[in-house]
Design an enzyme around this catalytic site. Structure first.
Site, mmCIF file in Angstrom:
data_model
loop_
_atom_site.group_PDB
_atom_site.id
_atom_site.type_symbol
_atom_site.label_atom_id
_atom_site.label_comp_id
_atom_site.label_asym_id
_atom_site.label_seq_id
_atom_site.Cartn_x
_atom_site.Cartn_y
_atom_site.Cartn_z
ATOM 1 N N GLU A 149 0.696 -1.216 -0.125
ATOM 2 C CA GLU A 149 -0.150 0.005 -0.109
ATOM 3 C C GLU A 149 0.838 1.365 0.205
ATOM 4 O OE1 GLU A 149 -2.967 -0.242 3.095
ATOM 5 O OE2 GLU A 149 -4.137 -1.561 1.938
ATOM 6 N N GLU A 307 -6.419 -7.673 -0.247
ATOM 7 C CA GLU A 307 -6.752 -7.882 0.923
ATOM 8 C C GLU A 307 -8.273 -7.298 1.066
ATOM 9 O OE1 GLU A 307 -4.719 -5.109 3.524
ATOM 10 O OE2 GLU A 307 -2.657 -5.662 2.549
HETATM 11 C C1 GLA Z 1 -3.794 -2.358 5.007
HETATM 12 C C2 GLA Z 1 -2.586 -3.045 5.210
HETATM 13 C C3 GLA Z 1 -2.632 -4.133 6.127
HETATM 14 C C4 GLA Z 1 -3.416 -4.000 7.387
HETATM 15 C C5 GLA Z 1 -4.945 -3.725 6.630
HETATM 16 C C6 GLA Z 1 -5.929 -3.609 7.772
HETATM 17 O O1 GLA Z 1 -4.704 -2.867 4.154
HETATM 18 O O2 GLA Z 1 -1.992 -3.246 3.739
HETATM 19 O O3 GLA Z 1 -1.374 -4.209 6.444
HETATM 20 O O4 GLA Z 1 -3.099 -2.887 7.873
HETATM 21 O O5 GLA Z 1 -4.838 -2.381 6.184
HETATM 22 O O6 GLA Z 1 -7.043 -3.345 7.464
#
Ligand code: GLA
Length: 666
Positions: A149, A307
């Protein structure tokens, strides 16, 4: 040799460094039980892989890779550069990010680095190369996962290192400082620069910082983060040829800093993270829009849901647990809009740390839990529909979307803070989806020739070229609809003179001489869309017809008596303009007319609560039905329903809260 990502993979982030080796063995057993076939490993492992400048510890990761391979689980291996270890910041405090008001963001959380820092980059690339060389040929490896991210917490850094990098970026864009002065309109407020060295990021200033400086800083910041990806990707392509490289995007309503429609061109496969917001009663609509936009970043190709969450997250003020069945619905919704993998954050819920209250595939309660049983059920559902993998959408309606227009639209010192970029795009998407129209979300510069309906929401900033492409689509027969606060400025954020909406005035056959934004809470009535009037808020205009006909009028308010919705015939198509913010029922009425005029085919069974999409393969098509409502839905479709394995003949019943995927018989 590495092997490809499994079709419709199920899995998630796996953080074995948080657990002891007996837990690892149980992890693999339970992963097999749940049908997990892909895990993302090593995202936050830098401090474990390189505990000190000259100490590397790969043994534990070697073991993980081997054990996962033996268990038949593929790995999306992270380059582990997402969060630098404390020793690096201690040696190089100059790599820490700085906020707009000059505060340093210290280590102790995560992602504490300035995206322009050469020190960070040097160490990150050394780690990336070490991992790339070590695991390039490992049979568990399916995919490389650069960083994590990018820009989640450090999208914009205002430190001196960033300032110097921003000046370099500006030199490359403008060549000489007078061109920058022209573009930024620095004749205003005595802002004229004599040298690039005088230029700073838009740090906190006594009054509104220069808007074009702000816009360029957003462009620069997105480019810097993308560059962080590109340099790691290039190392991986060099040392690990043939293995695809991704980085997880954050295409959702909250995230506007990264121009993912540009980023999509740089990744080998798009992957996205998506989370529902607890305070959104119709969060599945935002999900559908974001998933269509994610497909847009992938140029229509299948993408990976890297995710999402099985239930509650931990980072909202109140973290709603998902209702029974909701995880399956959200997962299938992503697949319905083009995802070819369903991964979660994270495999096992943590015992310690800031995310210990975040849900996971394996909850704190263990396998004797509703959540675990639903995960196992999800795995079965995904297995049953594996054949959809690789298929695509085949839509004839598009919503045009542009991050630069978003940035420009929401700058300060504008007519109304209530004009927000995603608002109209999401409302049209909602109305079209409820009407059974599949929608692509694409950049205005894309090939529009396949679309019968082109929606242009709030395209505040538009280039001459893109505006001309929209007009050409109407000429060639498309129905085009433009909403207020579009075509207002060029790419330097300079007003297009002569009346609004400058770039689209001729196409639309209207001319607005003044904006008439409404005050907070004010609502007006628009007549001419349905049998009764519909309400509208936020916006109105002193609009004159200049070739268009009025379709609907303001009955009251500051634009009382003036046109609120107009239409002009253009070539073999038409161009509509919406000069106010219609309430959802107004958008619904309008969309009915647009869909009829464009002659679009409808997907069967769609409604406000029943999401329907179609994916198309080489010689088959699949209808996805996701019933978000509280009543059973009946869908006229014939074929084989894959989740139940039953044939259906023109009468599929999808129970309240249920999902169905039908291989259609034509
Ligand atoms: C983001 C991050 C993860 C985690 C999630 C929690 O997507 O990439 O590492 O912190 O948020 O929702």
């Amino acid at each position: 040799m590495p092997t490809p990502v499994p079709p419709l993979a199920l899995g998630g982030d796996y953080n074995p460094e948080q657990w002891s080796s007996d837990v690892h063995a149980e992890d693999r057993d339970l992963m097999r039980e749940a049908g997990v076939d892909l895990v993302t490993l090593g995202v936050f492992s830098w401090a474990h892989l390189q505990p000190a400048l000259d100490r590397w510890e790969f043994d534990w990761l070697d073991r993980q890779m081997d054990d996962l391979q033996a268990a038949g689980i593929r790995v999306d291996l992270a380059t582990a550069t997402a969060s630098p270890p404390p020793w690096l910041a201690r040696r190089h405090p100059e790599m820490l990010p700085v906020t707009q008001d000059g505060r340093t963001l210290w280590p102790g959380g995560r992602q504490a680095f300035c995206p322009s820092s050469p020190v960070y980059r040097e160490h990150a690339l050394a780690l990336c190369r070490a991992l790339g060389e070590r695991y390039a040929d490992h049979p568990a490896l399916a995919l490389w996962h650069v960083s994590n991210e990018l820009g989640c917490h450090n999208a914009r850094c205002y430190c001196d290192v960033s300032a110097a990098a921003f000046r370099e970026w500006l030199r490359a864009r403008y060549g000489d400082v007078d061109r920058l002065n022209d573009a930024w309109g620095t004749a205003f407020w005595s802002q004229r620069y004599g040298d690039f060295e005088e230029v700073l990021p838009p740090r906190i200033a006594p009054a509104f910082p220069n808007p074009t400086q702000q816009l360029d800083f957003l462009r620069f910041s997105s480019d810097q983060l993308l560059d962080n990806f590109v340099v790691e990707r290039d190392v991986l392509h060099e040392v690990s040829p043939g293995v695809p490289v991704t980085t997880n995007f954050m295409v959702m309503r909250q995230t506007f800093e990264m121009d993912y429609l540009r980023w999509g061109r740089e990744v080998d496969v798009v992957s996205n993270d998506h989370y529902l917001m607890a305070d959104d009663a119709h969060a599945h609509r935002e999900l559908a829009f974001s998933a269509d936009l994610t497909r847009g970043t992938a140029g229509g190709a299948p993408w990976l849901l890297m995710e999402h969450s099985t239930s509650a997250v931990n980072w909202q003020p109140r973290n709603r647990a998902k209702a029974p069945g909701e995880t399956i619905r959200s997962s299938l919704a992503h697949v319905a809009h083009g995802a070819d993998a369903v991964l979660f954050f994270q495999w096992r819920a943590s015992r310690a740390g800031a995310e210990k209250f975040h849900s996971a595939l394996l909850p704190h309660a263990g396998t004797d839990s509703r959540l675990w049983r639903e995960v196992v059920q999800l795995s079965e559902v995904l297995d049953s529909i594996e054949e959809v993998s690789g298929s695509r959408a085949d839509n004839r309606a598009a919503i045009l979307y542009d991050y630069e227009a978003w940035w420009g639209c929401e700058l300060d010192s504008h007519p109304s803070i209530d004009v927000t970029y995603r608002d109209r795009a999401e409302d049209f998407h909602r109305a079209l989806s409820a009407a059974g129209i599949g929608v692509d979300v694409v950049h205005p510069g894309s090939d529009l020739s396949r679309y019968r309906l082109v929606v242009v929401p709030t395209l505040y900033l538009v280039t001459d070229e893109d505006a001309a492409a929209v007009a050409a689509a109407a000429e060639a027969g498309a129905t085009v609809v433009v909403t207020y606060f579009s075509g207002i400025v060029d790419e330097s954020d300079h007003i297009r003179l002569g009346g609004y909406p400058g770039a689209f005035r001729d196409l639309l056959g209207v001319r607005t001489t003044e904006f008439l934004p409404l005050v907070e809470g004010e609502s007006v009535t628009v007549e001419g869309l349905g049998d009764a009037g519909v309400s509208a808020d936020v916006w109105a205009e002193e609009l004159e017809l200049a070739g268009a006909e009025a379709v609907a009028h303001h009955a009251d308010g500051p634009a009382g008596g003036r046109p609120a919705v107009t239409r002009r015939e253009v070539g073999t198509g038409a161009a509509w303009y919406v000069a106010t913010r219609l309430a959802p029922d107004g958008t619904d009425h309008l969309v009915e007319r647009l869909v009829a005029e464009a002659g679009l085919d409808r997907l069967p069974g769609a409604s406000a609560d029943v999401e329907v999409t179609r994916r198309v393969g080489n010689d088959a098509s699949w209808l996805f039905v996701i019933n978000h409502g509280s009543e059973d839905a009946s869908v006229p479709v014939t074929g084989t329903e894959l989740v139940s394995g039953r044939s259906v003949s023109d009468d599929l019943v999808v129970p309240a809260g249920g999902v169905a995927v039908v291989r259609e018989e034509h």
